[in-house]
Design a protein around this motif. Structure first.
Motif, PDB file in Angstrom:
ATOM      1  N   LYS A 290       5.251 -16.235  39.016  1.00  0.00           N
ATOM      2  CA  LYS A 290       6.177 -17.270  38.558  1.00  0.00           C
ATOM      3  C   LYS A 290       7.584 -16.888  38.983  1.00  0.00           C
ATOM      4  O   LYS A 290       8.262 -16.081  38.329  1.00  0.00           O
ATOM      5  CB  LYS A 290       6.093 -17.419  37.042  1.00  0.00           C
ATOM      6  CG  LYS A 290       4.714 -17.854  36.554  1.00  0.00           C
ATOM      7  CD  LYS A 290       4.658 -17.967  35.040  1.00  0.00           C
ATOM      8  CE  LYS A 290       3.286 -18.404  34.562  1.00  0.00           C
ATOM      9  NZ  LYS A 290       3.207 -18.482  33.077  1.00  0.00           N
ATOM     10  N   LEU A 291       7.984 -17.450  40.088  1.00  0.00           N
ATOM     11  CA  LEU A 291       9.268 -17.092  40.681  1.00  0.00           C
ATOM     12  C   LEU A 291      10.158 -18.319  40.804  1.00  0.00           C
ATOM     13  O   LEU A 291       9.808 -19.284  41.478  1.00  0.00           O
ATOM     14  CB  LEU A 291       9.062 -16.464  42.065  1.00  0.00           C
ATOM     15  CG  LEU A 291       8.147 -15.237  42.127  1.00  0.00           C
ATOM     16  CD1 LEU A 291       7.949 -14.806  43.566  1.00  0.00           C
ATOM     17  CD2 LEU A 291       8.736 -14.097  41.314  1.00  0.00           C
ATOM     18  N   GLU A 292      11.279 -18.275  40.140  1.00  0.00           N
ATOM     19  CA  GLU A 292      12.247 -19.361  40.233  1.00  0.00           C
ATOM     20  C   GLU A 292      13.599 -18.778  40.633  1.00  0.00           C
ATOM     21  O   GLU A 292      14.037 -17.765  40.102  1.00  0.00           O
ATOM     22  CB  GLU A 292      12.367 -20.088  38.889  1.00  0.00           C
ATOM     23  CG  GLU A 292      11.098 -20.807  38.464  1.00  0.00           C
ATOM     24  CD  GLU A 292      11.289 -21.533  37.147  1.00  0.00           C
ATOM     25  OE1 GLU A 292      12.446 -21.582  36.669  1.00  0.00           O
ATOM     26  OE2 GLU A 292      10.292 -22.043  36.610  1.00  0.00           O
ATOM     27  N   LEU A 293      14.236 -19.436  41.585  1.00  0.00           N
ATOM     28  CA  LEU A 293      15.541 -19.002  42.046  1.00  0.00           C
ATOM     29  C   LEU A 293      16.591 -20.057  41.734  1.00  0.00           C
ATOM     30  O   LEU A 293      16.374 -21.247  41.985  1.00  0.00           O
ATOM     31  CB  LEU A 293      15.524 -18.765  43.561  1.00  0.00           C
ATOM     32  CG  LEU A 293      14.878 -17.480  44.069  1.00  0.00           C
ATOM     33  CD1 LEU A 293      14.751 -17.531  45.582  1.00  0.00           C
ATOM     34  CD2 LEU A 293      15.704 -16.285  43.660  1.00  0.00           C
ATOM     35  N   PRO A 294      17.727 -19.635  41.193  1.00  0.00           N
ATOM     36  CA  PRO A 294      18.811 -20.610  41.004  1.00  0.00           C
ATOM     37  C   PRO A 294      19.368 -21.032  42.350  1.00  0.00           C
ATOM     38  O   PRO A 294      19.307 -20.276  43.334  1.00  0.00           O
ATOM     39  CB  PRO A 294      19.844 -19.815  40.200  1.00  0.00           C
ATOM     40  CG  PRO A 294      19.576 -18.385  40.542  1.00  0.00           C
ATOM     41  CD  PRO A 294      18.095 -18.292  40.749  1.00  0.00           C
ATOM     42  N   GLU A 295      19.892 -22.215  42.414  1.00  0.00           N
ATOM     43  CA  GLU A 295      20.483 -22.673  43.664  1.00  0.00           C
ATOM     44  C   GLU A 295      21.754 -21.889  43.949  1.00  0.00           C
ATOM     45  O   GLU A 295      22.504 -21.526  43.055  1.00  0.00           O
ATOM     46  CB  GLU A 295      20.805 -24.164  43.589  1.00  0.00           C
ATOM     47  CG  GLU A 295      19.577 -25.057  43.575  1.00  0.00           C
ATOM     48  CD  GLU A 295      19.934 -26.530  43.668  1.00  0.00           C
ATOM     49  OE1 GLU A 295      21.126 -26.824  43.886  1.00  0.00           O
ATOM     50  OE2 GLU A 295      19.032 -27.351  43.536  1.00  0.00           O
TER      51      GLU A 295
END
Length: 308
Positions: free
Chosen positions: A261-266
Motif C-alpha cells: 500500500k504505497l501512496e505518494l503526495p503530489e
C-alpha cells in the motif's frame, strides 16, 4: 591500489565492490566505526583494507600512504553532511578536498575522481544536461555551491601539479544501503515500507521526475572511469540518461509485493536528466538496471535479512 573516501558509505561501498570486480585492490576510509556490507566482508584484509580516519586532518590522511601504495583516489566522502553552520560545512568539505589533492600530489597518484552532482546544472534550464554546457554562477544551497566551486578548484590544482582530475556529475542514485530520507530520491522509503508492510510517510513535498540511477550502475561507471587507460575529458555525467517518475517505483514494487500500500503526495516535477552520450562512447557504459530489475534486487536484498 585505489583509495575510496567514504568507502563504506552508500555509493562508496558499491564502488569498492565494482573496483574489486575489475581486479583492483582498495583502501576504504571511514570516519566512524560502521558495519561492513555483506558483499565486501570476504574481501576485508585480503584485497580491501579499512582505514578509520578524519579526512579533514591532512596529516592523518597522508599517513595512509605509509601503509599502502595508493595509485588512484575516488573521493566520495561528504564530510560536511548534517552541518547547519555554513562556515563549518564549507570548512569541512574544503579541508577534505585539500587533503585528497595534497595526498594525490605527495603519493604520485595519476588520477583522482571527484564526486560532483547533477545539481551543478541547476539554472541551466535545458535538458538533457551535457557536460559542455556553461554553468550558472549562482547556487541555492551549500551542497551545489561546494560542488560547483570544487570542480573548478580541483581541476586547477590537478593541472598545476600534473595529475588527472575526473569530475563525476552523478544523478539521483538509489538502491541497497541508501539511508537518506530526503524527498528527492524516495525509492528507498518506498521499498522499505513495502517490505515492512507499512505505508511510507514523507515530511513536506516529494519531488518527482528526475534522473534516477541504480547504485550498482552508478558504481560501475565510477570504477570504469577510474581505471580507464585513457580519458578524453575531465567531466562525465553518470545517470540513467532519462527521467524516472516516482510512480514507476510504485508500480515495480507492487509487481513484486502485490499487497503493498504505497501512496505518494503530489509534488513538483523537476524534469531533470543527464545526457550520458560521452560516457557511453568512451567506456561503453550502459545502465544494466531498469526500475523493475533494480526494485526486484532491492526487495530481495532486504528480504534476505540485509540491513538497510
Amino acid at each position: 591500489m585505489i583509495l575510496v573516501t567514504g568507502g563504506l558509505g552508500f555509493i562508496g561501498s558499491h564502488t569498492a565492490r565494482a573496483l574489486l570486480d575489475l581486479g583492483e585492490s582498495c583502501v576504504l576510509t571511514r570516519y566512524r566505526k560502521s558495519k561492513v556490507p555483506s558483499f565486501l566482508e570476504s574481501e576485508i584484509g585480503r584485497r580491501a583494507y579499512i582505514e578509520q580516519v578524519d579526512i579533514t586532518d591532512a596529516s592523518a590522511f597522508l599517513s595512509i600512504g605509509e601503509r599502502h601504495k595508493i595509485t588512484g583516489i575516488v573521493h566520495l566522502a561528504m564530510t560536511g553532511s548534517g552541518m547547519s553552520d555554513p562556515f563549518d560545512y564549507f570548512r569541512a568539505n574544503t579541508d577534505s578536498l585539500q587533503s585528497v589533492l595534497q595526498a594525490a600530489h605527495k603519493w604520485g597518484v595519476t588520477r583522482v575522481s571527484f564526486a560532483s552532482a547533477i545539481g551543478v546544472y541547476m539554472g541551466v534550464g535545458e535538458c538533457p544536461f551535457q557536460e559542455d554546457m556553461p554553468l550558472t554562477m549562482t547556487a541555492d544551497n551549500p551542497f551545489t555551491t561546494f560542488k560547483k566551486s570544487s570542480e573548478l578548484i580541483a581541476t586547477y590544482i590537478a593541472g598545476r601539479l600534473g595529475f588527472e582530475i575526473v569530475n563525476l556529475r552523478i544523478s539521483g542514485a538509489w538502491g541497497p544501503l541508501q539511508k537518506s530520507a530526503a524527498n528527492l530520491v524516495v525509492a528507498s522509503q518506498l521499498v522499505h515500507a513495502a517490505v515492512g508492510g507499512l505505508q511510507p510517510t514523507f515530511s513536506g513535498q516529494v519531488l518527482d521526475a528526475y534522473d534516477m540511477c541504480y547504485v550498482k550502475d552508478c558504481a560501475q561507471a565510477i570504477a570504469q572511469l577510474q581505471v580507464a587507460d585513457k580519458l578524453n575529458h575531465n567531466t562525465y555525467n553518470i545517470g540513467s540518461g532519462r527521467i524516472v517518475k516516482n510512480q514507476e517505483f510504485v508500480a515495480a514494487i507492487k509487481s513484486v509485493i502485490p499487497g503493498a500500500k504505497l501512496e505518494l503526495p503530489e509534488g513538483p516535477c523537476l524534469d531533470m536528466f543527464l545526457d550520458i552520450a560521452r560516457i557511453r562512447q568512451e567506456i561503453a557504459y550502459e545502465p544494466e538496471y531498469d526500475v523493475e530489475k533494480g526494485i526486484f534486487e532491492y526487495v530481495s536484498w532486504l528480504k534476505s535479512g540485509n540491513e538497510v
